[in-house]
Design an enzyme around this catalytic site. Structure first.
Site, PDB file in Angstrom:
ATOM      1  N   MET A   1       0.857  -1.187   0.000  1.00  0.00           N
ATOM      2  CA  MET A   1       0.000   0.000   0.000  1.00  0.00           C
ATOM      3  C   MET A   1       0.885   1.226   0.000  1.00  0.00           C
ATOM      4  O   MET A   1       1.431   1.597   1.022  1.00  0.00           O
ATOM      5  CB  MET A   1      -0.884   0.003   1.243  1.00  0.00           C
ATOM      6  N   CYS A   2       1.122   1.810  -1.159  1.00  0.00           N
ATOM      7  CA  CYS A   2       2.206   2.775  -1.175  1.00  0.00           C
ATOM      8  C   CYS A   2       2.305   3.530  -2.488  1.00  0.00           C
ATOM      9  O   CYS A   2       1.510   3.360  -3.388  1.00  0.00           O
ATOM     10  CB  CYS A   2       3.521   2.069  -0.949  1.00  0.00           C
ATOM     11  N   GLY A   3       3.341   4.340  -2.548  1.00  0.00           N
ATOM     12  CA  GLY A   3       3.669   5.041  -3.772  1.00  0.00           C
ATOM     13  C   GLY A   3       5.120   4.766  -4.125  1.00  0.00           C
ATOM     14  O   GLY A   3       5.949   4.579  -3.241  1.00  0.00           O
ATOM     15  N   VAL A 147       7.196   5.388  -0.739  1.00  0.00           N
ATOM     16  CA  VAL A 147       6.509   5.843   0.481  1.00  0.00           C
ATOM     17  C   VAL A 147       5.544   4.738   0.893  1.00  0.00           C
ATOM     18  O   VAL A 147       4.908   4.113   0.049  1.00  0.00           O
ATOM     19  CB  VAL A 147       5.744   7.175   0.280  1.00  0.00           C
TER      20      VAL A 147
END
Lengths: 300, 652
Positions: A1-3, A147
């Protein structure tokens, strides 16, 4: 779950504003993951081999273990310094990497080993890491970043991305998604003697790709095969000493946008990160097609 | 013309400025957009917005009547749930362009990302380039025009609308077919292209629904239903319900569907007792005197909170599953009781809005009846991820209930067996969800609490996501939660019991040091005020009741909610059946039941030595069974069993 974000400067020689670019790109998509941030930077000016460990401030025993393990493997210490939650150790070492890496892993929490790669990751935002580790001052040729919004695992520096391909110098990965055949793939790799440090599916991708590279496949071949072998949702970036690549699952459940010109390639979860490199300029971006991969490398 | 510079103004302030300029009738120019999200979200004025660059996610989302012109690219979900107006994009669009479009026109000069027009209901989505895979996925209506190639599985599970492809059709999605476009179709498209100055000399293939999956093949046999209290008694191997179930399946050859929730013995609040001496409860006391039950809910992020006269809400139930008369009775009862009603799936009924003093408006995967106007009328917004009765699955509404009026409010074709998507088009993970929450806050000016409804699956992880993604409260639904229709296998076997779900949620919050910072509204088989007090003492902030409210309002628990012929007029859309339901009588009955619940909570709170229900704690509870002790970590003390039985008779 991120960028995720990655940048590759095409111009020969490096000395590019690598750190600054990645700090800005990750700040652009920090909303996708406020818990932790990380960078895999291919830096100028690392002498010998760089090892970075997670070591608590007061944990002198870990430092002793690291020094002993280095000596036991015939690595000579060039320098040792503390940065944030980590200790950076530059050494001269010319032996085989994998047994060396596993020995180091047993001494302390190893973040990365590389002759150009340095992974900096910690709890906090892109700007917070920049303050502690002065990331934006780092110059180099290419790098990737991440991130993270922690869902299943804890918010700890070692659970942050990027993941180093344990046992293989200079290979790193950042990943957005979830690999659903994780255990099956991991057991296969474990049966062949690989060790895993975490239960994080991104570490698996890193080891999977690095293993293929070590067996003589090109990054391109490794990524092509990964689209078939990995199950689930994924958009990931992988970086090696010479270049970067991406792979995207067939469901395209995780976003990825790309920009390329004569000077650089930039890839990120969202265009908003790419625009951080070119404020105020409309960009001709493309979205990689589902189930595709691509690589860029410095031809030697 | 007003110029807004996003390099200096945050998007939140920019959207305020856009609304202010639009209110004054001014057109707007947005400079330095740099692909930022939510530009112009929730704009309901007929002005023009020029975006001088790229826009991020949900540009023009939830708008009505504005004209957007984006010079370069857009991210995911351009024109999300737009009602009317237009968006013209000079470059490419990311995934789900025109998602849930309810009207208006979206024109993409470049290429389309995947799943374009997912669950769209009306309007036109035009792409001048090529489309990625699953264009028109689960669309209910409207028109998609692709001048280039259509990509993999175009029209997958579309139930209405049309897709025109000028280029190559790689392949068709399931239940889609190619037909000849009519002269009228072509003339319409031509006129549309002319209006936007787009030249195209080719021909079109027309793709429509093939009609093979709109209805279940064979109906279930009509048999005399076993009432729920009989149905849910104990488990023996070959009882009447098992035999009947096998018979039915041998006839229809598929899974069965029914209403209500899990009907097998599960650890529940009855396995927990209160450490209260029944002698302290005297019937002469005024139960409500000297004890506070009032609370507010939903202001973690500065929204205007809901105000509850007691820690009880009405659980979300849709207009669709229930008749309009029933929804009105529930809404009226909620007003009389000083609590909160919830729209459930399928949109907000004007009558329901008028009856309820406080109403939560639910957004589900199919975006059925979801629009900016009702968002603004709501007192809180809720993103439904799943429910206790069927975690991970979408809703089902059988054709008998999909009437003309209902289809109109949901924006779908009349008379289909409606199966809602199992997941949201734009929420593939926690990272997307945070952007969705932000979109809703931008669209409604950060004034409405936003909650998340979730069924009990991986609660310990999910609650952390809910916390981190910035929700104001969580509506958590255990395995015992009911539904209007679901497959029996899922009802009985998927999910974890309410008691365990609550404990896992509390443990998850403790893991991230957020134990007292995320209100949990617990539901799933909460029958009365006694259950409520136990849930509150365990750590819930409030409870919600659905089945109990329906039963109070005349439900006979026959479990045939899905059929649409409810004999008491509750779970039906048939006017003849609905006419049997007396809204005012049942509203009063439901309200009376809630007054009993109020008294139960008050009496027990006082009997436990507290003056406020928020003082209830785990110290007030013991487990009566080893199982309940293992689930909750409460001390196992079966000696309270007798006292508990006596207590129940006193507060009943």
């Amino acid at each position: 779950m991120c960028g995720i974000a990655g940048i590759f400067f095409k111009t020969q020689g490096s000395n590019q504003i690598l750190g600054r670019a990645l700090v800005d790109m990750l700040d652009g998509c920090q909303h996708r993951g406020p818990d932790s941030t990380g960078f895999a930077l291919y830096e100028d000016g690392i002498e010998g081999l760089r090892l970075r460990f997670m070591v608590a401030e007061d944990d002198t025993a870990a430092l002793d273990r690291i020094r002993a393990a280095l000596a036991a493997h015939g690595a000579t210490l060039r320098s040792e310094k503390r940065e944030g939650a980590t200790v950076v150790v530059d050494v001269d070492y010319s032996g085989e990497i994998r047994p060396f890496a596993y020995a180091m892993e047993h001494a302390a929490k190893l973040v990365s080993i590389g002759s150009t790669l340095d992974i900096i990751k910690d709890v906090g935002t892109s700007h917070q890491l920049d303050e502690t580790y002065r990331v934006s001052e780092i110059r180099g040729s290419h790098g990737i970043g991440h991130v993270r919004l922690a869902t299943e695992s804890d918010v700890k520096p070692e659970a942050a991305h990027p993941f180093w391909a344990t046992g293989f110098a200079d290979v790193a990965i950042v990943h957005n998604g979830q690999i659903t055949n994780y255990w099956k793939m991991r057991r296969r790799l474990e049966a062949r003697g690989f060790e895993f440090r975490t239960d994080n599916d991104s570490e698996l991708i890193a080891v999977y790709v690095a293993d293929k590279l070590a067996r003589g496949e090109t990054l391109e071949q490794a990524l092509e095969q990964s689209v078939d072998d990995l199950d689930g949702t994924f958009s990931f970036l992988v970086s090696t000493k010479d270049g970067i690549g991406f792979a995207k699952d067939r469901l395209a459940a995780k976003p990825m946008v790309m920009y390329e010109d004569d000077g650089l390639v930039a890839i990120a979860s969202e265009e908003v990160s790419l625009n951080r490199l070119f404020p105020g300029k409309p960009l001709a971006t493309t979205e990689p097609a589902p189930g595709t991969f691509r690589t860029w490398s410095r031809s030697i | 013309m007003v110029t807004i510079d996003l390099s200096t103004l945050p998007v939140r302030d920019a959207n305020e400025a856009i609304r202010a300029a639009a209110a004054a009738g001014e057109d707007i120019e947005v400079v330095n957009p740099d692909a930022r999200h939510h530009i112009g979200v929730g704009l309901v004025a007929p002005v023009t917005v020029h975006v001088k660059g790229s826009a991020g996610y949900f540009c023009a989302g939830l708008s009505h009547g504005a004209r957007f012109e984006v010079e370069s690219n857009v991210g995911w979900g351009v024109g999300d749930s737009m009602y009317a107006g237009s968006v013209v994009v000079g470059g490419n669009a990311g995934a789900i362009a025109g998602v849930a479009l309810r009207g208006g026109e979206v024109v993409i000069k470049g290429n389309l990302g995947s799943r374009a027009g997912q669950v769209m209901k009306a309007g036109t989505l035009l792409c001048c380039g090529n489309a990625s895979f699953l264009a028109g996925y689960m669309m209910y209506g409207g028109r998609i025009v692709i001048l280039g190639d259509s990509g993999d599985r175009v029209g997958e599970d579309m139930s209405g609308g049309t897709i025109f492809v000028g280029g190559k059709v790689e392949n068709l999605g399931s239940d889609a077919k190619v037909v000849e476009p009519t002269a009228e179709d072509l003339a319409d498209i031509r006129a549309f292209l002319d209006r936007y100055g787009i030249a195209f000399g080719g021909t079109f293939k027309k793709i429509v629904n093939a009609g093979t999956k709109l209805r279940y093949g064979v109906n279930e046999p009509i048999s005399r239903p076993l009432p729920h209290p009989v149905f849910s008694e104990g488990e023996t191997y070959w009882n009447a319900k098992v035999v009947e179930d096998i018979h039915a399946k041998s006839l229809i050859g598929r899974y069965r569907i029914r209403g209500y929730g899990a009907s097998k013995p599960l650890p529940h609040f009855g396995d927990i007792a209160l450490k209260v001496d029944p002698a302290r409860l005297t019937p002469t006391q005024d139960a409500l005197d000297g004890v506070n039950l009032a609370m507010t809910l939903g202001d973690r992020h500065g929204a205007v909170p809901l105000k509850l006269s007691m820690p009880v809400l009405i659980a979300p139930m849709s207009y669709g599953a229930l008749s309009k008369s029933t929804k009105m009775a529930l809404a009226r009862a909620s007003r009389l009781a000083g609590i909160v009603e919830n729209t459930g799936e399928g949109g907000m009924l004007p009558e329901e809005r008028a009856e309820a003093s406080q109403l939560i408006y639910q957004c589900l995967s199919g975006r059925l009846g979801w629009n900016i106007h009702d968002m603004l009328k709501a007192d809180a917004l809720e993103i439904y991820i799943s429910q206790g009765a069927k975690p991970g699955l979408g809703g089902q509404l059988m054709a008998k209930k999909v009437t003309k009026e209902l289809a109109a409010i949901r924006g779908i074709p009349e008379g289909i067996d409606l199966r809602s998507p199992s997941r949201h088009p734009d929420i593939m993970g926690a990272d997307d969800l945070v952007i969705k929450v932000e979109e809703f806050r931008e669209a409604t000016g950060y004034t409405k609490p936003i909650s998340i409804k979730m069924g009990a699956g991986r609660v310990r992880d999910d609650i952390k996501i809910a916390y981190k993604d910035g929700f104001d409260f969580v509506q958590l639904d255990g395995l015992q939660g009911s539904t209007g229709a679901a497959s029996t296998e899922v009802l009985e076997n998927v999910g974890i019991p309410t008691l365990a779900a609550l404990q896992e949620a509390l443990d998850g919050l403790k893991d991230i040091d957020a134990k007292n910072d995320m209100p949990i509204v617990m539901m799933g088989g909460i029958k009365d005020g006694v259950d409520a007090v136990k849930a509150l003492a365990l750590g819930a902030s409030a409870v919600a009741m659905g089945t109990a409210a329906i039963i109070a309002g005349g439900c006979i628990s026959c479990m045939q909610c899905h059929v649409g012929n409810c004999v008491v007029g509750i779970a039906t859309q048939d006017p003849e059946h609905e006419a049997r339901y007396q809204t005012e009588v049942q509203a009063q009955a439901i309200a009376r039941f809630f007054e009993v619940v109020r008294r139960q909570i008050a009496m027990l709170t006082k009997a436990l030595g507290h003056s406020d229900f928020q003082q209830l704690s785990r110290d007030d509870l013991v487990a009566l069974t080893p199982e309940a002790a293992a689930i909750t970590g409460l001390p196992y003390d079966p000696t309270y069993r007798a006292a508990s039985a006596e207590l129940l008779t006193k507060v009943a």
